[in-house]
Design a protein around this motif. Structure first.
Motif, mmCIF file in Angstrom:
data_model
loop_
_atom_site.group_PDB
_atom_site.id
_atom_site.type_symbol
_atom_site.label_atom_id
_atom_site.label_comp_id
_atom_site.label_asym_id
_atom_site.label_seq_id
_atom_site.Cartn_x
_atom_site.Cartn_y
_atom_site.Cartn_z
ATOM 1 N N LEU A 3 -87.929 -105.942 105.490
ATOM 2 C CA LEU A 3 -86.852 -104.978 105.480
ATOM 3 C C LEU A 3 -85.749 -105.525 105.464
ATOM 4 C CD1 LEU A 3 -88.054 -102.898 108.621
ATOM 5 C CD2 LEU A 3 -88.105 -102.005 105.709
ATOM 6 N N SER A 4 -85.713 -107.206 105.286
ATOM 7 C CA SER A 4 -84.593 -106.944 105.421
ATOM 8 C C SER A 4 -84.319 -107.325 103.462
ATOM 9 C CB SER A 4 -84.427 -109.016 105.369
ATOM 10 O OG SER A 4 -85.156 -109.292 105.128
ATOM 11 N N GLY A 5 -85.096 -107.421 102.750
ATOM 12 C CA GLY A 5 -85.137 -107.234 101.376
ATOM 13 C C GLY A 5 -85.053 -108.831 100.680
ATOM 14 N N ASN A 6 -85.322 -109.301 101.085
ATOM 15 C CA ASN A 6 -84.653 -111.058 101.208
ATOM 16 C C ASN A 6 -86.938 -111.269 100.949
ATOM 17 O OD1 ASN A 6 -84.983 -113.936 101.082
ATOM 18 N ND2 ASN A 6 -82.844 -113.758 102.065
ATOM 19 N N GLU A 7 -87.108 -111.233 99.847
ATOM 20 C CA GLU A 7 -88.528 -111.677 99.909
ATOM 21 C C GLU A 7 -88.631 -113.430 100.248
ATOM 22 O OE1 GLU A 7 -90.059 -111.215 95.662
ATOM 23 O OE2 GLU A 7 -89.357 -108.802 96.023
ATOM 24 N N ARG A 8 -87.743 -113.970 99.639
ATOM 25 C CA ARG A 8 -87.907 -116.009 100.395
ATOM 26 C C ARG A 8 -87.777 -115.938 101.785
ATOM 27 N NH1 ARG A 8 -88.416 -114.672 95.480
ATOM 28 N NH2 ARG A 8 -90.251 -114.702 96.193
ATOM 29 N N LEU A 9 -86.895 -115.293 102.237
ATOM 30 C CA LEU A 9 -87.344 -115.202 103.737
ATOM 31 C C LEU A 9 -88.649 -114.837 104.661
ATOM 32 C CD1 LEU A 9 -84.529 -114.178 106.044
ATOM 33 C CD2 LEU A 9 -86.831 -113.259 106.606
ATOM 34 N N VAL A 10 -88.627 -113.808 103.815
ATOM 35 C CA VAL A 10 -90.687 -114.028 104.266
ATOM 36 C C VAL A 10 -91.510 -114.788 104.178
ATOM 37 C CG1 VAL A 10 -92.590 -111.773 103.819
ATOM 38 C CG2 VAL A 10 -89.922 -111.155 103.876
ATOM 39 N N GLU A 11 -91.076 -115.119 102.993
ATOM 40 C CA GLU A 11 -92.426 -116.119 102.830
ATOM 41 C C GLU A 11 -92.001 -117.109 103.617
ATOM 42 O OE1 GLU A 11 -91.463 -117.160 98.514
ATOM 43 O OE2 GLU A 11 -92.279 -115.577 97.551
ATOM 44 N N THR A 12 -90.719 -117.311 104.018
ATOM 45 C CA THR A 12 -90.818 -118.461 103.703
ATOM 46 C C THR A 12 -91.596 -118.768 106.213
ATOM 47 O OG1 THR A 12 -88.450 -119.157 103.430
ATOM 48 C CG2 THR A 12 -88.918 -120.371 105.600
ATOM 49 N N VAL A 13 -90.926 -117.786 106.702
ATOM 50 C CA VAL A 13 -92.124 -117.063 107.559
ATOM 51 C C VAL A 13 -92.667 -117.124 107.864
ATOM 52 C CG1 VAL A 13 -91.514 -115.813 110.300
ATOM 53 C CG2 VAL A 13 -89.808 -115.598 108.840
ATOM 54 N N GLY A 14 -93.647 -116.848 106.746
ATOM 55 C CA GLY A 14 -94.987 -116.615 106.904
ATOM 56 C C GLY A 14 -95.582 -117.858 106.496
#
Length: 231
Positions: free
Chosen positions: A149-160
């Protein structure tokens, strides 16, 4: 027609590879595959009732995730995660996720957040059902969908990626002691705070939740070996 048949075989092989990978991750979580030990593809294949090829392919997938490492002419070693590693993973997740959920609490629509409630409730249900694999899968979906929901795909990938590298070992004993339920319920609490627009409360809850997860890692590593392999 030959090309279409070949495509079908590839797709079937990919599905088997995914199924084997899921089974191996489940064995890691349950503590049946132990850190530091080397396992051969033929040996694991015999246990799973499949050929060695999809096991090798699945283990290569796990190697890319940092869960195992190839050992020449022997198989794959389950990688060990040090206390320092776990502390650093937790610090990184805290630095990323705490302020991010705070911003999401300010900007996300109520409907977007409410859409995550079934997953939050599933996490709690899985904990009560002692379904560790289902619990961790629902937990993964909740956290990554929330961060999306932040709209930051790289952030999601990093946390994943951080989540994969900070996987949990030997949760069976913790589950039997009922220690996972309180962690599961924090997801519902977090969602309620975000829907209420309570930014400080949201950030405090996420920080507490990540600290709670880190304590579960420590407890899991302190469990006696017999308990780790139980269940």
């Amino acid at each position: 027609m030959g090309d279409l048949k070949q495509y079908g075989l590839v797709r079937a092989q990919e599905r088997l590879r995914d199924q084997v990978g899921h089974a191996l991750r489940a064995a890691l979580i349950a503590g049946e595959l132990r850190p530091g030990q080397v396992y051969s593809a033929p040996g694991l294949a015999a246990d799973l009732g499949v050929s060695a090829t999809p096991v090798r392919e699945a283990m290569l997938d796990l190697a890319r995730e940092g869960l195992v490492e190839p050992v020449r002419n022997k198989g794959f070693r389950i990688t060990e995660v040090s206390e320092r590693d776990l502390d650093q993973y937790t610090e990184l997740r805290t630095l990323i996720e705490v302020p991010t959920v705070g911003r999401i609490a300010e900007t996300a629509d109520r409907e977007q957040l409410e859409a995550l409630r079934p997953i939050a409730e599933e996490i709690v249900a899985r904990a009560w059902q002692h379904d560790l694999i289902g619990y961790l899968e629902a937990d993964r979906r909740f956290h990554l969908a929330l961060l999306a929901l932040s709209g930051n795909e790289r952030l999601v990938e990093t946390v994943g990626d951080l989540r994969k590298r900070s996987r949990l070992y030997g949760l069976t004993g913790l589950d039997e002691a009922g220690k996972l339920v309180s962690s599961a319920e924090e997801h519902v609490e977090l969602l309620d705070l975000m829907i209420a627009g309570d930014v400080p409360g949201t950030e405090a809850c996420m920080r507490r939740h990540l600290g709670h997860v880190r304590s579960l890692w420590a407890d899991a590593r302190d469990e006696p070996a017999g308990r780790k392999s139980a269940g």
